[in-house]
Design a protein around this motif. Sequence first.
Motif, short mmCIF file in Angstrom:
data_model
loop_
_atom_site.label_atom_id
_atom_site.label_comp_id
_atom_site.label_asym_id
_atom_site.label_seq_id
_atom_site.Cartn_x
_atom_site.Cartn_y
_atom_site.Cartn_z
N ASP A 91 0.85 -1.20 0.00
CA ASP A 91 0.00 0.00 0.00
C ASP A 91 0.88 1.25 0.00
OD1 ASP A 91 -2.67 -0.81 -0.15
OD2 ASP A 91 -2.74 -1.34 1.96
N HIS A 92 1.99 1.20 0.75
CA HIS A 92 2.89 2.35 0.77
C HIS A 92 3.48 2.58 -0.62
CE1 HIS A 92 6.57 4.51 2.79
NE2 HIS A 92 5.77 5.35 2.19
N ALA A 93 3.88 1.51 -1.29
CA ALA A 93 4.47 1.65 -2.63
C ALA A 93 3.47 2.35 -3.58
CB ALA A 93 4.85 0.28 -3.19
N LYS A 94 2.21 1.96 -3.49
CA LYS A 94 1.19 2.59 -4.36
C LYS A 94 1.01 4.06 -3.99
CE LYS A 94 -1.35 -1.72 -4.77
NZ LYS A 94 -2.42 -2.51 -4.18
N ALA A 95 1.02 4.35 -2.69
CA ALA A 95 0.87 5.74 -2.24
C ALA A 95 2.03 6.59 -2.75
CB ALA A 95 0.81 5.80 -0.72
N LEU A 96 3.23 6.02 -2.71
CA LEU A 96 4.41 6.79 -3.15
C LEU A 96 4.32 7.13 -4.63
CD1 LEU A 96 7.27 4.99 -1.16
CD2 LEU A 96 6.21 7.20 -0.69
N TYR A 97 3.86 6.19 -5.43
CA TYR A 97 3.73 6.46 -6.86
C TYR A 97 2.69 7.56 -7.09
CZ TYR A 97 3.41 5.77 -11.87
OH TYR A 97 3.43 5.97 -13.23
#
Length: 364
Positions: A231-237
């Motif tokens: 979820d963090h990876a998606k938020a960062l993108y």
Amino acid sequence: MHTIFITGGAGFIGSAVIRYLLQNTHHTVVNIDKLTYAGNLASLDSIQHHTNYHFEQVDICDREKIAQLFSHYQPDAVMHLAAESHVDRSIDKPSDFIQTNIIGTYTLLEISREYYSQLLPEKKSQFRFHHISTDEVFGDLEDSAKLFTEQTAYSPNSPYSASKAASDHLVQAWGETYGLPVVISNCSNNYGPFQFPEKLIPLMILNALHGKTLPIYGKGDQIRDWLFVEDHAKALYRVLTQGKIGEHYNIGGWNEKTNIEVVQAICQLLNIAKKEGKLTAYSDYIKDIEDFSSLIQFVTDRPGHDKRYAIDASKIKIELGWQPEEIFETGLAKTVDWYLENTHWWQPILEQRYAGQRLGVDNI
Ligand code: NAD
Ligand code: TYD
């Protein structure tokens, strides 16, 4: 946006970002990582042969080599994750944290500024420097009714969080003073596959599998807000591609748990796994254990231990439309299963780099 530099891409969150980008976008990714004890290329096995992936083993403090990478790859964006990241290690040896988190960030900012100033207008308008930071910069949340917002004043308490706070301030200053197009995100505690076993959740899983005690600092009543790493990876993108220049975005899981709750939940999952016969490989260590929570041991508290972190992630939801997809119960179950199924990933770490010993008490 075409080419993205990811610093710290062999780490826990950086590798999740790289896997996400290569599986879901057409960007070219350059992973810049020094490969410290925490860096692990095995976390990138699934994408290592991808045609859009490049790896460069470089220290972000090495100005000359970083400048060469900018001139060679001509990046459109930098996602800066490289850092010393473990609070307990920062208590034992703060110097690495000052060097990488502060000097390393300063070095990257300076090279980015020189590079940015020479870009043609179209490429210039797209360029972003995304600094990835932590909620720990805000310090301890004493008032249980409050959450960290983007307006909360910085008040770091550990050498780790102080060094991250310093780096956030540098990034902000390079944006304000030199016009570098920066964006900053501050996230809560991440958990999930590929996390180095010095951190709470993987340490407890691997200690339990080996029949070792589960050391809870103090009373275990400290609160963290847990977010599944994917979820963090998606938020960062989302922040990189849609965030506004100069803005800060808080990222969190809306999921506050005490440490003892987290460890109890891991024990319950392992109790079930044992009943289902999934732990036979560990029978030498755990044959007499009926309930893994019997391994819990309360130990001397971490010095300067922050009692509570909790993020208000409304801004990123309202402005960028991101919210976590994974709930803690399923995310934790996936994480426990992943460690059970990926012995080949963590066994060499336990044998060669870190055997699970208590950190953060040597200097006290
Ligand atoms: P990690 O320790 O797993 O990985 C850090 C990576 O950076 C490693 O691959 C390491 O080799 C690399 N690195 C360290 N020093 C370097 C240097 N001088 N030059 C180049 N590479 C270097 O960390 P993580 O948990 O993946 O965290 C990534 C980032 O996210 C950090 O900036 C951290 O502060 C931030 N963050 C982490 C969390 C969390 O819960 N783990 C939460 C919020 C923010
Ligand atoms: P950690 O995973 O180190 O993350 P952070 O300190 O960045 O929040 O620790 C999470 C919480 O768990 C923190 O309150 C400290 C606690 N903790 C323990 O109680 N025992 C342990 O062995 C570890 C590593 C952490």
